[in-house]
Design an enzyme around this catalytic site. Structure first.
Site, PDB file in Angstrom:
ATOM      1  N   THR A 144      72.195  -2.481   4.596  1.00  0.00           N
ATOM      2  CA  THR A 144      72.127  -2.351   3.578  1.00  0.00           C
ATOM      3  C   THR A 144      72.448  -0.697   2.481  1.00  0.00           C
ATOM      4  O   THR A 144      73.140  -0.945   1.081  1.00  0.00           O
ATOM      5  CB  THR A 144      70.585  -1.492   3.226  1.00  0.00           C
ATOM      6  OG1 THR A 144      69.714  -3.068   3.824  1.00  0.00           O
ATOM      7  CG2 THR A 144      70.387  -0.986   1.827  1.00  0.00           C
ATOM      8  N   ASN A 145      73.289   0.008   3.830  1.00  0.00           N
ATOM      9  CA  ASN A 145      74.142   0.288   3.456  1.00  0.00           C
ATOM     10  C   ASN A 145      75.663   0.819   2.257  1.00  0.00           C
ATOM     11  O   ASN A 145      75.760   1.237   1.707  1.00  0.00           O
ATOM     12  CB  ASN A 145      73.929   1.285   4.366  1.00  0.00           C
ATOM     13  CG  ASN A 145      72.588   2.258   4.615  1.00  0.00           C
ATOM     14  OD1 ASN A 145      71.563   2.510   4.032  1.00  0.00           O
ATOM     15  ND2 ASN A 145      72.845   2.871   5.475  1.00  0.00           N
ATOM     16  N   THR A 190      77.184  23.216 -43.387  1.00  0.00           N
ATOM     17  CA  THR A 190      77.604  23.708 -42.730  1.00  0.00           C
ATOM     18  C   THR A 190      76.054  24.189 -42.677  1.00  0.00           C
ATOM     19  O   THR A 190      75.965  25.274 -43.281  1.00  0.00           O
ATOM     20  CB  THR A 190      78.190  24.438 -42.180  1.00  0.00           C
ATOM     21  OG1 THR A 190      78.878  25.807 -43.138  1.00  0.00           O
ATOM     22  CG2 THR A 190      79.677  23.336 -42.388  1.00  0.00           C
ATOM     23  N   SER A 321      53.269   4.247 -44.214  1.00  0.00           N
ATOM     24  CA  SER A 321      51.977   5.037 -43.182  1.00  0.00           C
ATOM     25  C   SER A 321      50.624   3.667 -43.494  1.00  0.00           C
ATOM     26  O   SER A 321      50.419   3.010 -43.906  1.00  0.00           O
ATOM     27  CB  SER A 321      51.598   5.555 -44.345  1.00  0.00           C
ATOM     28  OG  SER A 321      50.634   6.887 -44.344  1.00  0.00           O
TER      29      SER A 321
END
Length: 471
Positions: A144-145, A190, A321
């Site tokens: 698995t590793n 800015t 809304s």
């Protein structure tokens, strides 16, 4: 009398009845019982399933070439893997994506499904593991590793490429809008205060450039995860694998996936290190942060329609809304913002999971995989949604934008080189106090001639560097 709807399988904990129709086996059954965490099984991640099948196919071919696996079993395993890579039996990958055991349940789910389908192809019954065994044959030379992280990388590469394609399409839409709006003058800001003029095209071109930069970073991240640790087996020492296996399986896997994979120089290091996943996640976070900032801008620029900026119009997608008639909200940028928040959170999870590894293995790769694949998939979907349902339909409120420039005090900055900072400041303060325009005040104070002022305030001069001597 035996139950024909089940078959009996054995593991180190004892015997269990497995559904006779199932292609998975006892290890998968126990994992399903142990890990009821997310409700999201491996079946929802086809990239990972195909990657696992590609690895098992490559391993079988390598082991056959080394004389360790007979041709009959090899051919059956390969045939089963080809079917799975083509989309078959994905419903048999039933383990939860988040699991203990460092991904062993995922690997065993793949081993058992492949083994039982291979047994069928050999004319044997499912569960007849004396004929072909999930561990001894399908998992030969593997752990698995090394299988699990390699599968994550192969699956991740496919997901990265799809995300890059989605980003490229979104970038193309921003680029098209940049061209469409190239002559639309507006005020730049800015700190949410008027700054100096720019074009709306320049603003949208910035969003395209940010995407292009992150596409490049993702391509770099893909290169990093092409390094695999197949042949490492348990901890990187290669125990139970043939000395030539690592290179052979890499060659076969590269050919099968059409990905130029490379074997890590140090398999012990590669087996325990999750740094590549941290790097990819970090780039995804970067994409998310910048994409979310872009969506913040789109929401702000489209705010209103009467009491906000109202500089651009986003396509109306739905009523906004349940109580306010006529309200339309920026729902597409909002959903992209939320995906970005999720990706940022996933990056935190991946960082902690990578750090939590101990000694020769990281046991927490399943949550890394779960988080990483969700980030990739959701960012791809977000980019496509923003592209198709929002950016392509954006329009500019040209008159509103032009008026904001004419009424802004910010254009006085363009006059600094001609009337001086002190005079410019005085004009700005008087304009702010009286509500009068900068243009009229400059003429009234005879600081510039009208024809010179008109040339200085032309859009092409306001939005790019100029040689002052040319005025």
């Amino acid at each position: 009398m035996s139950d024909v709807s089940t078959r009996i399988e054995h593991d180190l904990l004892g015997d269990r009845a497995v559904p006779a129709a199932a292609y998975y086996g006892i290890h998968t059954l126990r994992a399903v019982e142990n890990f009821s965490i997310t409700g999201t099984t491996l079946a929802t991640c086809p990239d990972l399933i195909r990657a696992l099948a590609a690895i098992k196919q490559a391993a079988a071919l390598a082991n056959r070439e080394l004389g360790l696996l007979d041709a009959e079993r090899c051919d059956a395993i390969v045939a089963a893997c080809l079917e799975i890579r083509g989309g078959a039996l994905h419903d048999q990958f039933v383990v939860d994506q988040i699991q203990g055991g460092a991904g062993t349940s995922t690997n065993m789910n793949a081993n058992e499904v492949i083994a039982n389908r291979a047994l069928e192809l050999l004319g044997a019954a499912r569960g007849d593991y004396a004929r072909l065994h999930p561990n001894e044959h399908v998992n030969m030379g593997q752990s698995t590793n090394d299988v699990y992280p390699t599968a994550l990388k192969i699956a991740g590469i496919g997901a990265i490429r799809r995300l890059v394609a989605a980003m490229a399409s979104l970038r193309a839409s921003f680029t098209a809008k940049s061209e469409e709006f190239r002559d639309v003058l507006k005020m730049g800001r800015t700190q949410l205060q008027d700054a100096v003029p720019m074009t709306l095209g320049q603003e949208f071109g910035t969003y395209a450039r940010m995407l292009a930069e992150d596409e490049a970073r993702l391509c770099e991240a893909e290169l990093l995860i092409r390094e695999i640790n197949m042949g490492a087996t348990a901890i990187g020492t290669g125990i139970t694998a043939h000395p030539l296996y690592a290179e052979l399986v890499r060659e076969r896997l590269s050919a099968i996936t059409a990905i130029p994979l490379v074997t890590a120089e140090d398999l012990v290091e590669a087996t325990q290190d999750c740094g590549a996943f941290v790097q990819v996640s970090g780039v995804l976070k970067r994409v998310a942060v910048k994409l979310s900032k872009t969506c913040n801008d789109l929401r702000l620029l489209s705010s209103g329609p009467r009491a906000g900026f109202n500089e651009i119009n986003l396509p109306a997608r739905q009523a906004g809304s349940s109580i306010m008639p006529g309200k339309v909200n920026p729902v597409i940028p909002e959903v992209v913002n939320q995906v970005a928040f999720e990706v940022i959170g996933n990056d935190v999870t991946i960082s902690f999971a990578a750090e939590a590894g101990q000694l020769q293995l990281n046991a927490f790769e399943p949550v890394i995989a779960y988080s990483l694949f969700r980030s990739l998939a959701h960012l791809e979907a977000a980019c496509r949604t923003l592209d198709v349902h929002c950016v392509r339909g954006i329009t500019a409120n040209r008159e509103r934008l032009r008026a904001s420039v004419e009424q802004s005090i910010g254009i006085v900055t363009a006059l600094n080189p001609y009337i001086g900072y002190r005079n410019a400041t005085a004009v700005a303060m008087e304009a702010h106090a009286t509500g009068r325009g900068v243009y009229d005040l400059v003429l009234e104070k005879q600081l510039m001639a009208r024809d010179q002022l008109d040339r200085v305030l032309q859009p092409d001069r306001l939005t790019r560097p100029q040689v002052l001597a040319a005025i």
